[in-house]
Write a protein that holds these residues in place. Structure first.
Motif, PDB file in Angstrom:
ATOM      1  N   GLU A  81       1.028  -1.301   0.037  1.00 63.59           N
ATOM      2  CA  GLU A  81      -0.066  -0.038  -0.092  1.00 63.59           C
ATOM      3  C   GLU A  81       0.988   1.162   0.030  1.00 63.59           C
ATOM      4  O   GLU A  81       2.105   1.096   0.157  1.00 63.59           O
ATOM      5  CB  GLU A  81      -0.903  -0.161   1.305  1.00 63.59           C
ATOM      6  N   THR A  83       0.282   4.557   1.836  1.00 66.11           N
ATOM      7  CA  THR A  83       0.285   5.337   3.167  1.00 66.11           C
ATOM      8  C   THR A  83       1.807   5.305   3.692  1.00 66.11           C
ATOM      9  O   THR A  83       2.372   6.304   4.176  1.00 66.11           O
ATOM     10  CB  THR A  83      -1.156   4.936   3.860  1.00 66.11           C
ATOM     11  N   GLU A 115      -2.334 -12.035  -2.467  1.00 64.56           N
ATOM     12  CA  GLU A 115      -3.957 -12.535  -2.039  1.00 64.56           C
ATOM     13  C   GLU A 115      -4.349 -13.579  -3.289  1.00 64.56           C
ATOM     14  O   GLU A 115      -3.646 -13.657  -3.945  1.00 64.56           O
ATOM     15  CB  GLU A 115      -4.882 -11.383  -2.290  1.00 64.56           C
ATOM     16  N   TYR A 263      -5.679   3.349  11.735  1.00 61.24           N
ATOM     17  CA  TYR A 263      -6.643   4.173  11.570  1.00 61.24           C
ATOM     18  C   TYR A 263      -7.382   4.423  13.046  1.00 61.24           C
ATOM     19  O   TYR A 263      -7.079   3.826  14.070  1.00 61.24           O
ATOM     20  CB  TYR A 263      -7.876   3.765  10.867  1.00 61.24           C
ATOM     21  N   LEU A 283     -14.612  -0.111  -3.478  1.00 59.97           N
ATOM     22  CA  LEU A 283     -13.826   0.680  -4.555  1.00 59.97           C
ATOM     23  C   LEU A 283     -12.571   1.265  -4.073  1.00 59.97           C
ATOM     24  O   LEU A 283     -11.624   1.502  -4.595  1.00 59.97           O
ATOM     25  CB  LEU A 283     -14.735   1.750  -5.365  1.00 59.97           C
TER      26      LEU A 283
HETATM   27  P1  HAM Z   1      -6.989  -0.752   1.349  1.00 62.18           P
HETATM   28  O1  HAM Z   1      -8.358  -0.808   1.814  1.00 62.18           O
HETATM   29  O2  HAM Z   1      -6.114  -1.826   1.834  1.00 62.18           O
HETATM   30  O3  HAM Z   1      -6.342   0.737   2.017  1.00 62.18           O
HETATM   31  O4  HAM Z   1      -6.939  -0.369  -0.222  1.00 62.18           O
HETATM   32  C1  HAM Z   1      -7.335   0.496  -0.755  1.00 62.18           C
HETATM   33  C2  HAM Z   1      -8.004   0.227  -2.083  1.00 62.18           C
HETATM   34  O5  HAM Z   1      -7.201  -0.526  -3.056  1.00 62.18           O
HETATM   35  C3  HAM Z   1      -9.218  -0.641  -2.298  1.00 62.18           C
HETATM   36  O6  HAM Z   1     -10.420  -0.256  -1.871  1.00 62.18           O
HETATM   37  C4  HAM Z   1      -9.222  -1.214  -3.384  1.00 62.18           C
HETATM   38  O7  HAM Z   1      -9.559  -0.396  -4.475  1.00 62.18           O
HETATM   39  C5  HAM Z   1      -7.739  -1.384  -3.715  1.00 62.18           C
HETATM   40  N1  HAM Z   1      -7.183  -2.788  -3.601  1.00 62.18           N
HETATM   41  C6  HAM Z   1      -6.790  -3.256  -2.184  1.00 62.18           C
HETATM   42  N2  HAM Z   1      -6.333  -4.706  -2.442  1.00 62.18           N
HETATM   43  C7  HAM Z   1      -6.494  -4.773  -3.970  1.00 62.18           C
HETATM   44  C8  HAM Z   1      -6.255  -5.890  -4.683  1.00 62.18           C
HETATM   45  N3  HAM Z   1      -5.830  -7.148  -4.212  1.00 62.18           N
HETATM   46  N4  HAM Z   1      -6.625  -5.994  -6.128  1.00 62.18           N
HETATM   47  C9  HAM Z   1      -7.142  -4.731  -6.543  1.00 62.18           C
HETATM   48  N5  HAM Z   1      -7.568  -3.673  -5.576  1.00 62.18           N
HETATM   49  C10 HAM Z   1      -6.954  -3.753  -4.392  1.00 62.18           C
HETATM   50  C11 HAM Z   1      -5.125   1.016   1.787  1.00 62.18           C
HETATM   51  O8  HAM Z   1      -4.228   0.789   0.943  1.00 62.18           O
HETATM   52  C12 HAM Z   1      -4.572   2.587   2.651  1.00 62.18           C
HETATM   53  N6  HAM Z   1      -3.256   2.671   2.316  1.00 62.18           N
HETATM   54  C13 HAM Z   1      -5.501   3.351   2.105  1.00 62.18           C
HETATM   55  C14 HAM Z   1      -5.354   4.907   2.803  1.00 62.18           C
HETATM   56  C15 HAM Z   1      -4.634   5.902   2.216  1.00 62.18           C
HETATM   57  N7  HAM Z   1      -5.790   5.027   4.200  1.00 62.18           N
HETATM   58  C16 HAM Z   1      -5.113   6.306   4.000  1.00 62.18           C
HETATM   59  N8  HAM Z   1      -4.654   6.668   3.291  1.00 62.18           N
END
Ligand code: HAM
Length: 422
Positions: A81, A83, A115, A263, A283
């Motif tokens: 990710e 952040t 995953e 968080y 999303l």
């Molecule tokens: P997260 O919920 O783990 O949050 O991922 C954010 C978004 O990334 C998800 O809602 C989805 O759209 C996308 N995503 C996650 N995993 C996958 C995957 N395996 N395949 C496709 N899309 C995926 C974060 O990553 C936090 N860093 C968000 C954040 C930013 N919070 C604060 N700042």
């Protein structure tokens, strides 16, 4: 045996890649208006960064990271990710000392999680995310949420659901955590092994368990909203009020806990309610992470952000049928007949392109008819026809492929003619 693409990854081929470019450009445009500046961090980081920030007990860190040792025996991890890296960079580059505050950043790049691949879930996916660091004004929470909603709206998505929760400050979380332990402990034996482990390490995560979702203790579990202290409740109320002022609809869901540990206060997800969108409907996800900058070695600065993947965004656009069709055309196709004309076409093509026009010639030794076909297939506006005869006379025929009109143009005026007719 031929070598195939790794599981959970995809090639984005011409024809498809234009959708990506379109969306990426929209994301960049909106960041320009909201004054978020691009940041690019490495694709790999020290493993410890994610252990400390995303959290040692999360699925991401425990099961999903691509971790490897480099030749210098350092443990590195492909970023799961964005952040953590942005916050690390913020602290390392002392951005808290910049004159413009809060520091508002965005990023767009590949993330990696081991995953189980399925529709909407990849092992390499591209996140667009923003982070606003240095302010704990609830208006910035509302701004971050509105940026995501606005991007979706401008792209044409309508069937969206913004789900909101507050995880409170550390005092509220502690009170809630104690209540969760008291709630689950007497019957924890009825839960899966992961949950039994989570009771000690991170009881909030039990609420996120897929296997025990239907257990009766889940729906009766204490709600974080009942444990928010006055400060946390006021904060949450303000965020909601600002969203209402901007006419952004939301639903509050006290079971929204998010899959990352950093968080507190505001947590949110944006879901697609489009028919046929598939099982994974999230999303976009994000929230506030006061304390994270300090956890990675910086000063105590608050932050909030979100991330969304382009893959899921494209699926949602396709499910709602709102992706604009991609039509491509070129300005000119040179149809050269005979060796001399072929040779003449090489520098002419360069000259046309230098003037900013898109142009192509034949490289396959095609006959005239096939070259015309190629020009049509590329949707060329003009065909430039040069044969030995024309060369000798210093002229060429320029055919407008839309109207069928043809004009004889002196060779030295061809580029000008094409520019005018663009
Ligand atoms: P997260 O919920 O783990 O949050 O991922 C954010 C978004 O990334 C998800 O809602 C989805 O759209 C996308 N995503 C996650 N995993 C996958 C995957 N395996 N395949 C496709 N899309 C995926 C974060 O990553 C936090 N860093 C968000 C954040 C930013 N919070 C604060 N700042």
């Amino acid at each position: 045996m031929s070598i195939q693409i790794p599981r959970g990854t995809q090639d984005i081929l011409p024809g498809e890649v234009e959708k990506w470019q379109f969306i990426e450009q929209k994301a960049k445009d909106i960041c320009k208006r909201y004054l978020y500046k691009e940041i690019r961090t490495p694709v790999f980081e020290h493993t410890e960064l994610f252990q400390r920030s995303v959290g040692d007990t999360t699925d991401i860190v425990q099961k999903e990271m691509y971790t490897f040792e480099d030749r210098g025996s350092r443990s590195l991890t492909l970023r799961p990710e964005g952040t953590a890296a942005v916050v690390r960079s913020y602290a390392e580059n002392k951005m808290y000392g910049q004159t413009v505050q809060p520091v508002k950043l965005y990023y767009l790049g590949p993330m990696f999680r081991y995953e189980r691949p399925q529709a909407g879930r990849y092992r390499q996916f591209v996140q667009f995310g923003v982070e606003a660091i240095g302010s704990d004004d609830p208006a910035i929470d509302a701004e971050v949420i509105s940026l995501a909603m606005e991007l979706y709206r401008e792209l044409g998505l309508k069937k969206l659901r913004l789900v909101l929760n507050s995880l409170g400050d550390s005092a509220s979380r502690k009170a809630h955590r104690d209540a969760l332990i008291a709630h689950f402990k007497p019957r924890i034996g009825e839960f899966c092994e992961d949950c039994r482990h989570r009771l000690e390490t991170n009881p909030l995560r039990i609420l996120d368990c897929k296997r025990d979702r239907e257990h009766e203790l889940m729906s009766s579990a204490p709600s974080i909203l009942d444990y928010l202290n006055d400060e946390s409740r006021d904060y949450f109320d303000k965020v909601k009020k600002y969203l209402e002022d901007m006419e952004i609809e939301y639903v509050v869901d006290p079971t929204l806990v998010r899959g990352l540990d950093y968080y507190n206060h505001t947590a949110f997800e944006i879901m697609s309610d489009a028919e046929g969108f598939g099982a994974i409907t999230t999303l976009c996800g994000g929230g506030r992470y006061n304390g994270l900058v300090q956890d990675v070695g910086g000063p105590d600065q608050p932050g909030i952000g979100f991330a969304l993947s382009i893959e899921r965004l494209i699926s949602a656009l396709e499910a709602e049928g709102v992706l604009p069709p991609h039509e491509e055309s070129i300005d000119c196709y040179i149809i050269a007949l005979g060796e001399k004309a072929m040779d003449y076409a090489v520098p002419l093509l360069q000259e046309i392109r230098r003037e900013g026009l898109s142009a192509e010639k034949d490289y396959m030794g095609r006959k005239m008819k096939a070259q015309f076909k190629a020009a049509e297939r590329m949707n060329a506006k003009h065909a430039l026809i040069i044969g030995e005869d024309e060369l000798e006379k210093g002229k060429a025929a320029v055919k407008d492929l839309q109207t069928g009109d043809q004009e004889i143009v002196p060779l030295e005026n061809i580029v000008d003619f094409l520019i005018r007719g663009k």
